[in-house]
Design a protein around this motif. Sequence first.
Motif, short mmCIF file in Angstrom:
data_model
loop_
_atom_site.label_atom_id
_atom_site.label_comp_id
_atom_site.label_asym_id
_atom_site.label_seq_id
_atom_site.Cartn_x
_atom_site.Cartn_y
_atom_site.Cartn_z
N LEU A 60 0.82 -1.22 0.00
CA LEU A 60 0.00 0.00 0.00
C LEU A 60 0.85 1.27 0.00
O LEU A 60 0.59 2.20 -0.76
CB LEU A 60 -0.92 0.01 1.22
CG LEU A 60 -2.19 -0.81 1.12
CD1 LEU A 60 -2.92 -0.82 2.45
CD2 LEU A 60 -3.09 -0.26 0.04
N GLU A 64 1.32 4.18 -3.10
CA GLU A 64 1.15 5.63 -2.96
C GLU A 64 2.30 6.38 -3.64
O GLU A 64 2.08 7.38 -4.33
CB GLU A 64 1.07 6.01 -1.48
CG GLU A 64 -0.11 5.44 -0.75
CD GLU A 64 -1.45 5.93 -1.28
OE1 GLU A 64 -1.53 7.08 -1.78
OE2 GLU A 64 -2.42 5.16 -1.22
N ARG A 94 -5.00 1.21 -9.28
CA ARG A 94 -4.25 1.23 -8.02
C ARG A 94 -5.13 1.53 -6.83
O ARG A 94 -4.92 1.01 -5.73
CB ARG A 94 -3.08 2.20 -8.13
CG ARG A 94 -2.03 1.67 -9.07
CD ARG A 94 -0.78 2.48 -9.04
NE ARG A 94 0.22 1.86 -9.91
CZ ARG A 94 1.24 2.49 -10.42
NH1 ARG A 94 1.43 3.76 -10.15
NH2 ARG A 94 2.10 1.86 -11.19
N THR A 95 -6.15 2.37 -7.03
CA THR A 95 -7.09 2.64 -5.94
C THR A 95 -7.88 1.38 -5.61
O THR A 95 -8.08 1.05 -4.43
CB THR A 95 -8.05 3.78 -6.32
OG1 THR A 95 -7.27 4.95 -6.60
CG2 THR A 95 -9.02 4.08 -5.21
N SER A 98 -5.66 -0.79 -3.64
CA SER A 98 -5.52 -0.29 -2.27
C SER A 98 -6.73 -0.68 -1.42
O SER A 98 -6.57 -1.12 -0.29
CB SER A 98 -5.38 1.23 -2.27
OG SER A 98 -4.18 1.61 -2.90
N GLU A 102 -6.70 -3.22 1.75
CA GLU A 102 -7.20 -2.76 3.05
C GLU A 102 -8.22 -3.74 3.62
O GLU A 102 -8.18 -4.08 4.80
CB GLU A 102 -7.83 -1.37 2.91
CG GLU A 102 -8.31 -0.77 4.21
CD GLU A 102 -7.18 -0.29 5.10
OE1 GLU A 102 -7.40 -0.26 6.32
OE2 GLU A 102 -6.11 0.05 4.59
#
Length: 118
Positions: A60, A64, A94-95, A98, A102
Amino acid sequence: MEDVRTLIEYAGLALEFAGMVVIVLGAAYATAQAIRLWFGATNRNVIFLQFRIQLGRGILLGLEFLVAGDIINTIAIEPSYNSVGVLAAIVLVRTFLSFTLEVEMTGRWPWQAEPGRP
């Protein structure tokens, strides 16, 4: 003007490199922690869960940095509709990664409160 462009290119490359380094170091740290726990823990299932959490955190953080490098390279270097569209696709993927990482690490969506917390 060419010096500024070169500086921006190097800044984008530095951020992308930092992202790769963070991911590699995060994987190495997670592996080292798992090996250390292997010899000291009695419950082997805990080792696997801790390894996944540590590895996910490294990925993660690295993502970023990679997104920041992509933004600099795309917007500052080649601001065209095509490059912005490619950047949007990269950021969306990529989001999504992520968010799924999570959920894998915590068992809940990022906007949900932690269990036991209001």
